[in-house]
Design a protein around this motif. Structure first.
Motif, PDB file in Angstrom:
ATOM      1  N   ILE A 105      -4.296   8.714  -3.149  1.00 17.14           N
ATOM      2  CA  ILE A 105      -5.310   8.604  -3.833  1.00 17.14           C
ATOM      3  C   ILE A 105      -5.236   7.626  -4.918  1.00 17.14           C
ATOM      4  O   ILE A 105      -4.149   7.049  -5.362  1.00 17.14           O
ATOM      5  N   LYS A 141     -18.471   5.311  -8.643  1.00 19.35           N
ATOM      6  CA  LYS A 141     -17.185   6.282  -8.208  1.00 19.35           C
ATOM      7  C   LYS A 141     -16.026   5.758  -9.199  1.00 19.35           C
ATOM      8  O   LYS A 141     -15.942   4.650  -9.451  1.00 19.35           O
ATOM      9  N   GLY A 176      -4.311  -2.683  -0.982  1.00 16.08           N
ATOM     10  CA  GLY A 176      -4.384  -1.265  -0.931  1.00 16.08           C
ATOM     11  C   GLY A 176      -5.324  -0.726  -0.559  1.00 16.08           C
ATOM     12  O   GLY A 176      -6.886  -1.521  -0.149  1.00 16.08           O
ATOM     13  N   ARG A 177      -5.648   0.311   0.827  1.00 15.96           N
ATOM     14  CA  ARG A 177      -6.727   0.401   1.618  1.00 15.96           C
ATOM     15  C   ARG A 177      -7.463   1.665   1.384  1.00 15.96           C
ATOM     16  O   ARG A 177      -7.420   2.701   0.864  1.00 15.96           O
ATOM     17  N   GLY A 178      -8.765   1.934   2.020  1.00 14.35           N
ATOM     18  CA  GLY A 178      -9.687   2.742   0.991  1.00 14.35           C
ATOM     19  C   GLY A 178     -10.128   3.502   3.403  1.00 14.35           C
ATOM     20  O   GLY A 178      -9.831   2.687   4.037  1.00 14.35           O
ATOM     21  N   ARG A 179     -11.044   4.371   2.976  1.00 14.01           N
ATOM     22  CA  ARG A 179     -11.636   5.046   4.312  1.00 14.01           C
ATOM     23  C   ARG A 179     -12.558   3.989   5.180  1.00 14.01           C
ATOM     24  O   ARG A 179     -12.849   2.676   4.766  1.00 14.01           O
ATOM     25  N   ASN A 193     -14.776  11.598   0.757  1.00 15.65           N
ATOM     26  CA  ASN A 193     -13.431  11.796   0.362  1.00 15.65           C
ATOM     27  C   ASN A 193     -13.462  10.663  -1.139  1.00 15.65           C
ATOM     28  O   ASN A 193     -12.738  10.178  -1.662  1.00 15.65           O
ATOM     29  N   PHE A 201      -8.635  -1.639  -1.098  1.00 16.14           N
ATOM     30  CA  PHE A 201      -9.435  -0.615  -2.485  1.00 16.14           C
ATOM     31  C   PHE A 201      -8.361  -1.697  -3.406  1.00 16.14           C
ATOM     32  O   PHE A 201      -6.787  -1.526  -3.405  1.00 16.14           O
ATOM     33  N   SER A 212       0.499  -1.360   0.004  1.00 16.33           N
ATOM     34  CA  SER A 212      -0.054   0.211   0.059  1.00 16.33           C
ATOM     35  C   SER A 212       0.663   0.919   0.323  1.00 16.33           C
ATOM     36  O   SER A 212       1.907   1.326   0.948  1.00 16.33           O
ATOM     37  N   THR A 213       0.461   2.050  -1.146  1.00 18.91           N
ATOM     38  CA  THR A 213       1.696   3.127  -0.667  1.00 18.91           C
ATOM     39  C   THR A 213       1.658   3.630   0.248  1.00 18.91           C
ATOM     40  O   THR A 213       2.412   4.734   0.863  1.00 18.91           O
ATOM     41  N   ASN A 214       0.742   4.224   1.053  1.00 20.09           N
ATOM     42  CA  ASN A 214      -0.303   5.229   2.390  1.00 20.09           C
ATOM     43  C   ASN A 214       1.057   4.606   3.082  1.00 20.09           C
ATOM     44  O   ASN A 214       1.474   5.216   3.947  1.00 20.09           O
ATOM     45  N   GLN A 240      -1.252  -1.905  -6.212  1.00 24.82           N
ATOM     46  CA  GLN A 240      -0.593  -2.009  -4.371  1.00 24.82           C
ATOM     47  C   GLN A 240      -1.622  -3.914  -4.672  1.00 24.82           C
ATOM     48  O   GLN A 240      -2.707  -4.220  -4.669  1.00 24.82           O
TER      49      GLN A 240
HETATM   50  C1  BTN Z   1     -11.508   5.232  -0.193  1.00 23.96           C
HETATM   51  O1  BTN Z   1     -12.391   4.539  -1.178  1.00 23.96           O
HETATM   52  O2  BTN Z   1     -12.060   4.795   0.909  1.00 23.96           O
HETATM   53  C2  BTN Z   1     -10.281   5.631  -0.480  1.00 23.96           C
HETATM   54  C3  BTN Z   1      -9.180   4.525  -1.119  1.00 23.96           C
HETATM   55  C4  BTN Z   1      -7.588   5.486  -0.973  1.00 23.96           C
HETATM   56  C5  BTN Z   1      -7.040   5.058  -2.073  1.00 23.96           C
HETATM   57  C6  BTN Z   1      -5.804   5.019  -2.067  1.00 23.96           C
HETATM   58  S1  BTN Z   1      -4.581   4.200  -3.123  1.00 23.96           S
HETATM   59  C7  BTN Z   1      -2.648   4.692  -2.866  1.00 23.96           C
HETATM   60  C8  BTN Z   1      -2.868   4.875  -1.571  1.00 23.96           C
HETATM   61  N1  BTN Z   1      -2.485   3.939  -1.239  1.00 23.96           N
HETATM   62  C9  BTN Z   1      -3.822   3.420  -0.204  1.00 23.96           C
HETATM   63  O3  BTN Z   1      -3.181   2.151   0.123  1.00 23.96           O
HETATM   64  N2  BTN Z   1      -4.395   3.440  -0.525  1.00 23.96           N
HETATM   65  C10 BTN Z   1      -4.444   5.120  -0.749  1.00 23.96           C
END
Ligand code: BTN
Length: 266
Positions: A146, A122, A54-57, A114, A62, A27-29, A51
């Protein structure tokens, strides 16, 4: 998409030297938060083609397939009380609308707080994460993550989200360079940061213009309870002003807000 292409579109931009590109990241975050803890400077940017997680809210995942989207995280270090950054996610959303509009001549809208949307679907999302210095109680860093769906066709989305998701290629009806868009996203985040503390009112005014939630029937979902209401405005701190049928008003800062007519809320 690759680092050289992104840098070519950035010219001598001050953040160009701090852009890191990976074919794959968990995950880039998550990666950027760990670099931030090791002292990475303000303006560090991580971009991944794919990713793994990848993580979301709200703890959601994600989906981040390779060759299809842009997954980008930027690090800023505004050493201010966290209350000064309540509008950060909203400001980042405006910055992303600016970058997308500049690249594909199509301005997305924002579903509070967001989600980047086009029509009823979306397009992407934003996940901002803050770290507070335990001694000063000021923000040590903020990571703005993002994810944007760029090149997916309808068949690329899993059946359960196919009717709720879209990509820029599907909406704009043309291909465009992901590197070019990634460069515009970084430039837009840089500009956002320049006015983040001094230009709050203008950023939030633009957010209100871009936000499709205002004036709509909504559901506020928290801890398995659902309240039906109407979104009537957004406060300067980004909270959503909601009225309910019993006449009460609430400023919503967290939880899930579904907008009637969007995604799966009919
Ligand atoms: C959402 O839809 O709730 C937020 C999604 C955010 C995804 C981005 S992708 C780059 C960064 N790294 C992550 O793991 N999440 C964010």
């Amino acid at each position: 998409m690759n680092r050289n292409e992104i840098l070519r579109s950035m010219g001598d931009h001050p953040w160009a030297v701090k852009v890191h590109y990976f074919d794959e990241a968990i995950s880039t975050n998550t990666l950027l938060k760990s670099l931030a803890q090791q002292g990475a400077p303000h303006g560090t940017v991580i971009i991944a083609d794919h990713q793994i997680a990848g993580r979301g809210r709200m703890g959601r995942s994600f989906l981040s397939p390779g060759g299809a989207g842009i997954y980008l995280s930027a690090l800023i270090r505004p050493h201010v009380p966290p209350a000064e950054l309540m509008h950060l996610t909203c400001s980042a959303a405006v910055a992303m609308c600016n970058a997308i509009e500049k690249t594909v001549c199509l301005r997305p809208c924002v579903k509070w707080i967001n989600d980047l949307v086009i029509g009823k679907r979306k397009l992407g999302g934003i996940l901002t994460e803050l770290s507070i210095d335990p001694v000063t109680h000021l923000v040590d860093y903020a990571v703005i993550g993002i994810g944007i769906n760029c090149r997916q066709t309808a068949a690329d989305f899993a059946p359960e989200i196919r009717d709720m998701a879209t990509s820029l290629m599907l909406c704009a009806g043309k291909t465009f360079g992901r590197s070019e868009l990634a460069a515009e996203m970084i430039k837009a985040l840089y500009s956002m940061n320049e006015t983040l503390l001094t230009g709050k009112a203008a950023l939030m005014e633009q957010y209100k213009n871009d936000c499709i939630t205002i004036g709509r029937d909504i559901q506020v979902i928290r801890n398995d309870t659902i309240r039906f209401g109407k979104a009537i405005g957004i406060n300067p701190d980004g909270s959503l002003i909601v009225t309910y049928s019993d006449g009460s008003t609430e400023c919503v800062v967290s939880g899930e807000v579904s907008v009637r007519g969007m995604y799966d809320y009919v």
